[in-house]
Scaffold this motif. Structure first.
Motif, PDB file in Angstrom:
ATOM      1  N   LEU A 291      12.711 -20.022 -19.948  1.00 23.22           N
ATOM      2  CA  LEU A 291      13.081 -20.812 -18.778  1.00 23.22           C
ATOM      3  C   LEU A 291      12.414 -22.180 -18.861  1.00 23.22           C
ATOM      4  O   LEU A 291      11.219 -22.287 -19.133  1.00 23.22           O
ATOM      5  CB  LEU A 291      12.631 -20.072 -17.515  1.00 23.22           C
ATOM      6  N   ALA A 292      13.200 -23.204 -18.623  1.00 21.07           N
ATOM      7  CA  ALA A 292      12.704 -24.570 -18.791  1.00 21.07           C
ATOM      8  C   ALA A 292      11.761 -24.959 -17.659  1.00 21.07           C
ATOM      9  O   ALA A 292      12.121 -24.855 -16.483  1.00 21.07           O
ATOM     10  CB  ALA A 292      13.867 -25.548 -18.846  1.00 21.07           C
ATOM     11  N   PRO A 293      10.574 -25.442 -17.982  1.00 24.20           N
ATOM     12  CA  PRO A 293       9.732 -26.092 -16.984  1.00 24.20           C
ATOM     13  C   PRO A 293      10.188 -27.536 -16.815  1.00 24.20           C
ATOM     14  O   PRO A 293      10.972 -28.039 -17.628  1.00 24.20           O
ATOM     15  CB  PRO A 293       8.340 -26.018 -17.612  1.00 24.20           C
ATOM     16  N   PRO A 294       9.712 -28.235 -15.795  1.00 32.15           N
ATOM     17  CA  PRO A 294      10.042 -29.664 -15.699  1.00 32.15           C
ATOM     18  C   PRO A 294       9.409 -30.437 -16.851  1.00 32.15           C
ATOM     19  O   PRO A 294       8.250 -30.197 -17.205  1.00 32.15           O
ATOM     20  CB  PRO A 294       9.461 -30.084 -14.353  1.00 32.15           C
ATOM     21  N   ILE A 295      10.177 -31.336 -17.448  1.00 32.51           N
ATOM     22  CA  ILE A 295       9.713 -32.141 -18.586  1.00 32.51           C
ATOM     23  C   ILE A 295      10.173 -33.575 -18.383  1.00 32.51           C
ATOM     24  O   ILE A 295      11.367 -33.803 -18.209  1.00 32.51           O
ATOM     25  CB  ILE A 295      10.283 -31.621 -19.918  1.00 32.51           C
ATOM     26  N   PRO A 296       9.245 -34.552 -18.426  1.00 34.92           N
ATOM     27  CA  PRO A 296       7.789 -34.400 -18.487  1.00 34.92           C
ATOM     28  C   PRO A 296       7.187 -34.394 -17.089  1.00 34.92           C
ATOM     29  O   PRO A 296       7.889 -34.591 -16.096  1.00 34.92           O
ATOM     30  CB  PRO A 296       7.374 -35.657 -19.236  1.00 34.92           C
ATOM     31  N   LEU A 297       5.879 -34.205 -17.025  1.00 40.63           N
ATOM     32  CA  LEU A 297       5.117 -34.435 -15.803  1.00 40.63           C
ATOM     33  C   LEU A 297       4.588 -35.863 -15.844  1.00 40.63           C
ATOM     34  O   LEU A 297       4.173 -36.346 -16.894  1.00 40.63           O
ATOM     35  CB  LEU A 297       3.945 -33.458 -15.695  1.00 40.63           C
ATOM     36  N   ARG A 298       4.618 -36.522 -14.690  1.00 38.99           N
ATOM     37  CA  ARG A 298       4.165 -37.916 -14.616  1.00 38.99           C
ATOM     38  C   ARG A 298       3.129 -38.057 -13.507  1.00 38.99           C
ATOM     39  O   ARG A 298       3.133 -37.302 -12.541  1.00 38.99           O
ATOM     40  CB  ARG A 298       5.329 -38.859 -14.314  1.00 38.99           C
ATOM     41  N   GLY A 329      11.831 -23.130  -7.271  1.00 42.84           N
ATOM     42  CA  GLY A 329      10.627 -23.933  -7.163  1.00 42.84           C
ATOM     43  C   GLY A 329       9.747 -23.746  -8.373  1.00 42.84           C
ATOM     44  O   GLY A 329      10.236 -23.463  -9.479  1.00 42.84           O
ATOM     45  N   TYR A 330       8.430 -23.833  -8.152  1.00 46.96           N
ATOM     46  CA  TYR A 330       7.491 -23.870  -9.269  1.00 46.96           C
ATOM     47  C   TYR A 330       6.197 -23.155  -8.888  1.00 46.96           C
ATOM     48  O   TYR A 330       5.822 -23.071  -7.713  1.00 46.96           O
ATOM     49  CB  TYR A 330       7.144 -25.320  -9.637  1.00 46.96           C
ATOM     50  N   TYR A 331       5.500 -22.672  -9.908  1.00 46.53           N
ATOM     51  CA  TYR A 331       4.104 -22.285  -9.756  1.00 46.53           C
ATOM     52  C   TYR A 331       3.265 -23.364 -10.435  1.00 46.53           C
ATOM     53  O   TYR A 331       3.555 -23.779 -11.571  1.00 46.53           O
ATOM     54  CB  TYR A 331       3.825 -20.912 -10.360  1.00 46.53           C
ATOM     55  N   VAL A 372       5.194 -24.184 -14.167  1.00 45.49           N
ATOM     56  CA  VAL A 372       6.312 -23.382 -14.671  1.00 45.49           C
ATOM     57  C   VAL A 372       7.378 -23.323 -13.590  1.00 45.49           C
ATOM     58  O   VAL A 372       7.096 -23.519 -12.402  1.00 45.49           O
ATOM     59  CB  VAL A 372       5.881 -21.949 -15.065  1.00 45.49           C
ATOM     60  N   SER A 373       8.606 -23.027 -13.997  1.00 46.27           N
ATOM     61  CA  SER A 373       9.723 -22.951 -13.066  1.00 46.27           C
ATOM     62  C   SER A 373       9.960 -21.524 -12.602  1.00 46.27           C
ATOM     63  O   SER A 373       9.596 -20.557 -13.279  1.00 46.27           O
ATOM     64  CB  SER A 373      10.998 -23.491 -13.727  1.00 46.27           C
ATOM     65  N   VAL A 374      10.607 -21.409 -11.437  1.00 40.86           N
ATOM     66  CA  VAL A 374      11.052 -20.127 -10.895  1.00 40.86           C
ATOM     67  C   VAL A 374      12.549 -20.242 -10.643  1.00 40.86           C
ATOM     68  O   VAL A 374      12.986 -21.130  -9.905  1.00 40.86           O
ATOM     69  CB  VAL A 374      10.322 -19.782  -9.589  1.00 40.86           C
ATOM     70  N   ASP A 375      13.354 -19.358 -11.265  1.00 35.05           N
ATOM     71  CA  ASP A 375      14.806 -19.508 -11.156  1.00 35.05           C
ATOM     72  C   ASP A 375      15.354 -18.842  -9.892  1.00 35.05           C
ATOM     73  O   ASP A 375      14.605 -18.299  -9.059  1.00 35.05           O
ATOM     74  CB  ASP A 375      15.500 -19.004 -12.418  1.00 35.05           C
ATOM     75  N   ALA A 376      16.672 -18.859  -9.757  1.00 35.44           N
ATOM     76  CA  ALA A 376      17.319 -18.352  -8.546  1.00 35.44           C
ATOM     77  C   ALA A 376      17.118 -16.860  -8.364  1.00 35.44           C
ATOM     78  O   ALA A 376      17.220 -16.340  -7.241  1.00 35.44           O
ATOM     79  CB  ALA A 376      18.808 -18.689  -8.587  1.00 35.44           C
TER      80      ALA A 376
END
Length: 573
Positions: A291-298, A329-331, A372-376
């Protein structure tokens, strides 16, 4: 829409760091890291060589993100070479028969969609020379040089983060002069909402060298490089290769092994959202799929992960673009571990695409924000994106060549001070200093400023007495260190020393335990015992400010210390 790796940039919502519709542009003046890039409205800007001003490189016709202007689409119909970070507003298509290459072996493309047609290719030159996983050099003519490693052979890097890097070089042959070691594969990153690979992507390592004039086993092959595909919808029906290079051939007349060591495969990471299809056998390399995390972090508060920032900041702010449309959302977690994906057990869930931490959450040295991402379906990603942050909590180290002893009196009234920065000069824009008669003053922006190149000061005609120079550093974002460096000097004839003995009580005449007792704000300092008593010895004779602090309560008075005598210092809070 640029859902991946973008700041929401398109014609309706420019991906700017500042100055979108209705927002005020950032000032062009002010401390910055030389060479750094940023967006200011639709202006792509770079910090000047002096680190004092942002200069506009280009006004973007599309939008600006991370200091880059987006191209208005990219259609590769014939061989083309691109380097570094490429931002595209719209689609990227590599047509059949065309190759998109990078001679530096470093290419990152962010777009709405990326398509490599059947017969089209993206190819990275083998330029990797990482010190990690380097092949072992031969130490004798019949010793086999090792192949470089990355994903295999001598693995390094991680299966749990979204980063990929260039590969490692192979080992050298045992000949003189030895051919240059075979380099590792390059690195390519493709970030888009939709990615379709029907053609080829390669970041292979170079083959090992040979020397037909000598009897020595051929050189080790370079390892494969790094390939990242990140998007919501990813299809790979073609091929992706980060194979290691072959070992170099040996002179066939020498009766030695025919080839040097083979390079290890590199890393391929395919990080997806709602859909992923990868044909069987399509990938050569150590594959991470998840599962894709957000890329990149800024971070606008701490924009450059390579810099060390001072601790005098209001908040650590990290943001990102939504990793894919259907996520919940995200952890998120902040700690000092470089690699450790957050879980529901050790991290905070949040639905928004940003997070802020207070200075109290951040420690001296290396810190890391993990997402990390959390999917539906509430599945938690096992691949993270990490934002590294380095913090300095120390003041400059101050010395004096004219007054080398901090307890010795001298007739020299022209002290010369110098200092150094614990975080390194490259992380400093300047300093503030003040000379006074207090022990722990922390200079502010109201005090004397000097540039980073000036790390010394000469003061002339200083009157007799005890003096202290205090210095704080200014980082490349203009923030001060909370701690100052202090250096005491003593000018004139030594007047001798005495002691101060006293008791601290409250307004009900009860003893105050653990109160801080200070002479001239830290010049001499101690704490009270269980009976409220304290003793300060070796106090230079003269008139001083005696102060006490316990919690929010404070009190002070003036005392005069007599040589070889004990001065009473009772005080009521």
């Amino acid at each position: 829409m640029l859902a991946f790796g973008a700041c929401g940039g398109n014609a309706d919502n420019p991906g700017t760091d500042a100055g979108t519709d209705g927002e005020q542009l950032l000032p062009d003046d002010g401390p910055c890291a030389p060479g750094a890039l940023r967006c200011n409205g639709n202006n792509a800007q770079q910090c000047n060589a002096e680190g004092t001003r942002w200069d506009t490189l280009e006004t973007c016709a599309t939008f600006c993100q991370d200091g880059l202007c987006a191209l208005d689409g990219l259609d590769v119909t014939s061989d083309m070479s691109l380097e570094g970070s490429i931002l595209v507003a719209g689609a990227v298509t590599v047509r059949a028969g065309a190759t998109l290459s990078s001679t530096t072996g470093n290419l990152a493309i962010t777009a709405d969609s990326i398509t490599v047609e059947t017969g089209g290719s993206i190819s990275m030159a083998p330029t990797g020379a990482s010190i990690f996983g380097k092949g072992t050099d031969a130490t004798c003519s019949n010793c086999t040089p090792g192949g470089g490693g990355y994903g295999t052979v001598r693995p390094w890097g991680s299966d749990t983060d979204s980063d990929v890097q260039a590969g490692s070089a192979g080992g050298k042959m045992f000949v003189n002069p030895a051919p240059a070691p075979a380099t590792g594969g390059g690195v390519v990153k493709l970030l888009a909402t939709k990615i379709s690979i029907a053609g080829q992507i390669t970041a292979n390592g170079a083959n090992g060298g040979s020397n037909t004039q000598s009897c020595a086993i051929g050189g080790g092959g370079g390892s494969g490089g790094g390939i990242l595909l990140a998007g919501d919808d990813i299809t790979v029906s073609g091929s992706i290769s980060s194979a290691g290079g072959l070992g170099g051939p040996t002179n066939p007349n020498c009766g030695l092994p025919l080839f040097g060591g083979v390079g290890g495969d590199g890393r391929v990471k395919i990080l997806h959202g709602s859909k992923v299809e990868v044909a069987e056998g399509a990938v050569v390399g150590r594959l991470t799929k998840g599962l894709a995390p957000p890329i990149p972090l800024r971070s606008q508060s701490h924009p450059d992960p390579t810099k060390i920032y001072n601790d005098g900041f209001l908040s650590l702010d990290v943001s990102w673009s939504k990793a894919f449309p259907t996520l919940q959302g995200y952890y998120v977690r902040l700690d000092t571990a470089p690699l450790d994906p957050p879980t529901a057990a050790d991290a905070e869930f949040q639905a928004v695409d940003k997070v802020s931490f207070s200075p109290n959450d951040v420690l001296d040295g290396a810190n890391y924000v993990h997402v990390v991402s959390v999917d539906a379906q509430s599945a938690i990603g096992t691949v993270e994106t990490v934002f590294p942050l380095q913090i300095n909590t120390s003041g400059p180290s101050v010395t004096s060549s004219s007054h080398p002893g901090q307890t010795t009196f001298t007739s020299n009234t022209n002290p010369f001070f110098s200092w150094s920065y614990p975080q390194g000069d490259e992380n400093v824009a300047g300093a503030y200093y003040v000379l006074d008669q207090f022990g722990t003053t922390v200079p502010s922006a109201a005090d004397t400023a000097v540039p980073a190149s000036q790390k010394q000061v000469l003061k002339s005609g200083i009157p007799e007495g005890v003096w202290v120079l205090h210095v704080v550093s200014i980082d490349t974002a203009g923030r001060l260190s909370k701690q100052a460096g202090h250096y005491r000097i003593n000018i004139g004839t030594d007047p001798g020393a005495g002691a101060v003995l006293g008791r601290v009580v409250n307004n009900q005449s009860q003893a105050v335990q653990g109160a801080t007792v200070s002479i001239n704000r830290g010049l001499y300092e101690t704490t009270t015992d269980s009976a409220g008593n304290f003793t300060l010895t070796g106090v230079t004779a003269g008139a001083w400010e005696l102060s006490v602090k316990s919690g929010a309560a404070t009190a002070s008075k003036t005392i005069t210390v007599t040589p070889n005598q004990t001065t009473p210092g009772d005080i009521t809070l």
